[in-house]
Design an enzyme around this catalytic site. Sequence first.
Site, PDB file in Angstrom:
ATOM      1  CE1 TYR A 187       8.347 -38.886 -16.295  1.00 19.52           C
ATOM      2  CE2 TYR A 187      10.397 -39.152 -17.481  1.00 19.52           C
ATOM      3  CZ  TYR A 187       9.400 -39.875 -16.714  1.00 19.52           C
ATOM      4  OH  TYR A 187       9.554 -40.927 -16.057  1.00 19.52           O
ATOM      5  CB  CYS A 247       6.188 -40.262 -11.501  1.00 21.52           C
ATOM      6  SG  CYS A 247       6.827 -41.774 -10.728  1.00 21.52           S
ATOM      7  CB  SER A 286      10.096 -42.576 -13.049  1.00 23.95           C
ATOM      8  OG  SER A 286       9.063 -41.598 -12.707  1.00 23.95           O
ATOM      9  CE  LYS A 311      -3.880  -0.093   2.380  1.00 23.59           C
ATOM     10  NZ  LYS A 311      -4.751  -0.022   3.481  1.00 23.59           N
ATOM     11  N   GLY A 315      -8.165  -7.140   4.871  1.00 24.76           N
ATOM     12  CA  GLY A 315      -8.969  -7.311   6.221  1.00 24.76           C
ATOM     13  C   GLY A 315      -8.497  -8.010   7.449  1.00 24.76           C
ATOM     14  CG  HIS A 360      -5.786 -45.188  -0.934  1.00 25.86           C
ATOM     15  ND1 HIS A 360      -7.238 -45.071  -0.778  1.00 25.86           N
ATOM     16  CD2 HIS A 360      -5.572 -46.072  -1.984  1.00 25.86           C
ATOM     17  CE1 HIS A 360      -7.889 -45.750  -1.851  1.00 25.86           C
ATOM     18  NE2 HIS A 360      -6.896 -46.517  -2.602  1.00 25.86           N
ATOM     19  CG  MET A 394      -2.664  -7.145   9.643  1.00 29.41           C
ATOM     20  SD  MET A 394      -0.862  -6.782   9.241  1.00 29.41           S
ATOM     21  CE  MET A 394      -1.216  -6.537   7.616  1.00 29.41           C
ATOM     22  NE  ARG A 442      -6.118  -4.253  -2.675  1.00 29.89           N
ATOM     23  CZ  ARG A 442      -6.738  -4.517  -1.514  1.00 29.89           C
ATOM     24  NH1 ARG A 442      -5.714  -4.557  -0.603  1.00 29.89           N
ATOM     25  NH2 ARG A 442      -7.990  -4.486  -1.092  1.00 29.89           N
ATOM     26  NE  ARG A 480      -6.535   4.138   5.133  1.00 35.10           N
ATOM     27  CZ  ARG A 480      -7.839   4.128   4.690  1.00 35.10           C
ATOM     28  NH1 ARG A 480      -8.446   2.605   4.719  1.00 35.10           N
ATOM     29  NH2 ARG A 480      -8.369   5.139   4.742  1.00 35.10           N
TER      30      ARG A 480
END
Length: 872
Positions: A846, A826, A759, A21, A100, A450, A102, A335, A91
């Site tokens: 990859y 992976c 992998s 700000k 909102g 899982h 603080m 902002r 502020r």
Amino acid sequence: MKYVYSFKEGNKDMKNVLGGKGANLAEMVSLGLPVPMGFTVSCDACLKYYEDEMSISSNICDEIFLQISELEKHTGKKFGDYTNPLLVSVRSGARVSMPGMMDTVLNLGLNDLVVEKFSGVVDNPRFIYDSYRRFIQMFADVVKGFDRSLFEEILDKVKSEKDVADDAMLSVDDLKVVVALFLDLYEKLDGDYFPQDPKEQLMEAIKAVFRSWNNERAIFYRKMNDIPDSWGTAVNVQEMVYGNLNNDSGTGVAFTRNPATGDNKLFGEYLMNAQGEDVVAGIRTPSDITTLNDVMPDCYKEFCDICKVLENHYRDMQDMEFTIENKKLYILQTRSGKRTGAAAVKIAVDLVNEGLITKEEALMRVDGKLLDQLLHKTFDTSSLKNGKVIAKGLAASPGASYGKVVFDVNDIVNKDDDYILVKLETSPEDIEGMAICNGILTVRGGMTSHAAVVARGMGTCCVCGCEELVIDSASKTLTTGSSIVVKEGDYISLDGSTGMVYLGKIDTVDPAIGGDFKTFMSWADDIKKLEVRTNADNGRDARVARDFGACGIGLCRTEHMFFDEERIFNFRKMIVADTVSEREAALELILPYQKHDFMDLFREMDGYPVTIRFLDPPLHEFLPNKEDEIATLANDLSVSVSFLKNKIDSLKEFNPMMGHRGCRLSITYPEIVAMQTKAVCLAAIECVKDGISVKPHIMIPLVGDVNEFKYLKDIIAPLFDSLLLEHNVSLDYKIGTMIEIPRAALTADEIAKEADFFSFGTNDLTQMTYGFSRDDASKFLNCYYDKKIFLNDPFVRLDINGVGELIKIATAKARSVNPKIDLGICGEHGGEETSIKFCNDLGLNYVSCSPYRVPIARLAAAKAAIMENDNK
Ligand code: PEP
Ligand code: MG
């Protein structure tokens, strides 16, 4: 060190010092825009305040008062003056906006005498008393922490005595009464009279804003948004301007484009004769910003011009606050505006088309989390009021859902109804139920449990590891940490993107993927270097992943193919078999299913690699553990209950995750590998005959020693080759391994001489490197975060220093002996931004992740490539 900066001194690039700000206010001042003058007490001053045991050092005080006298000079007003008092707002403003979270104090500088005398010389004395009562209440609340409802009660009482509904209808005399009552209450609560010295008021307010950095909601917000605690907040002290001065005054908020859709149209609202808080308080209904053109055309035009100036200057959609005081427009804040996923993509694409930003900038600007939002259902914001937060767990699989609580999938009466499956933890047997339910909530289990893995694969919303919940399966209830009891059939709602659990039914809205998404993602593909593959075990998931842009399957967990009711029976038959021939006979029955499933994958991934991992989990996971289920299975398998129990007992292990699983199973039961090899090869042969381009990659899990790999390769390769020969088909296939045991990483040069690809299975590699069980660690990891031992979950974000180091070592060793080796990842980290950056920087080939994460991975890979180029 300098701690306090006039708005004339800063600029937009000083966010780390001045907060967002403060930096933007300074920037607007330098652009010559109408900003009420003020100064910023820096974030460093906040840190110093904490260092100095919550006190503001005398040199910082001096700097503040110097700036106050500068402000007095600039405005011609004076602190405490009776006829022309300087009034300020105080502020917060951290590096990134925390809306909102603080505190703020307005109208500071008023006291009894100023109010009395000043109200005698202005046209609108009512307004002065109104400002004073607001100031006393805010100060009492923010600085002293007194209960603001006590003040509300007084206001309500006076309103009801005067028989008015709206504060604005109280007369000046009524407000004098309110002020007197507020002052009395304050004195009663504090023991001292309300502070009359503006300088004392100011210092107390600044300290309170510093303290609000560590209030509960700010801490929570930081945790949710990965904002470091160590940043602190700045404090902006700014001359007050009044939107509630008269009917020629007003206040509002506006976005330069629509933050929900991204449409390039001014979007916002305002209220005449009101202060900022009135716009959000909802007591009066604000008007659409465009109607300001009818009320004050000059102000509206000026505001529209400023919007354009700011948008062009910042080259981004702006979220602005403004106030009109006596027909004069002031900008109080600008902002980059928060936006939905859909808006983020549209705005990014539009800004490129408008020539304001480059494609690279567009990609860098869109947060992966927002992209995620685009792919899943989200809560309908207007329905959020229907839910009450009752618990928070791990945000395991994104999206929003609601449904009736069900604890056992067998209790689902109508498959078309909406259910949330609530379990202590899920097991493979729950797979069908998981597919029926809108969402999954578990008490135990981490991000690679899982439930989490399966839910992400299916794109089903899931919150897991919600340890504060207690399930009572007898009474079919769920009790929360705050003792709220939820019964089977009650509606709950889940937000799998935040981990929040709500009591009640919150409606959801479907994702909307537009043409801009395609354009945007094509830019990501043009830039990224990493290939993005997917973790998918069936044709449906593979299709979804292809639609999301996956180029191949990086992990098919073949065990997931066994859980269907008919298949599991034959699989169990295989497990309980006592001889090789019995086992082979059972495997023969499974082979057609596997072959069929592999064909589905090959078809969907025509032309792309399909990595099929051979059986991985310990066998006991496939057997039931409840008495009645054991009895039924024994009956179905035509074995005695005691035989089956003995078998189950013999499979039990103290540390199953380090037990008889992965390649160890295949080494002890080579007939399993043989069946899986046959299934892959026969599926490939049939697909080739159908004209499909097939690229099978066979992957051996949990290898720790090259000899394990060699042993299995020597079964797989001759079998595969002989089948190809037999069917007169030629195709390229690869045999590789997962690297998920530290020893495998450390001996990667030995293994890479034999393997076509690696992998990195970072779920197990993290588990084994830390020695943390991936299923149980969530029980104590929260304590680690609270005590700042860990900043985040290593099962979510790759631990670069430890696990990453092993990957680095393995990569270097592997490439030293096999420069062409294909390297990828992976584990769940394959879909996480910072982990993907690590993979890019290390030059892996990859990443592979669950289907719904594919677009996020493509974007993260593009961002990583852009950052790499920028650093060159
Ligand atoms: C891993 O360990 O990272 C992996 C991908 O395998 P799984 O999660 O199936 O153990
Ligand atoms: Mg693994």
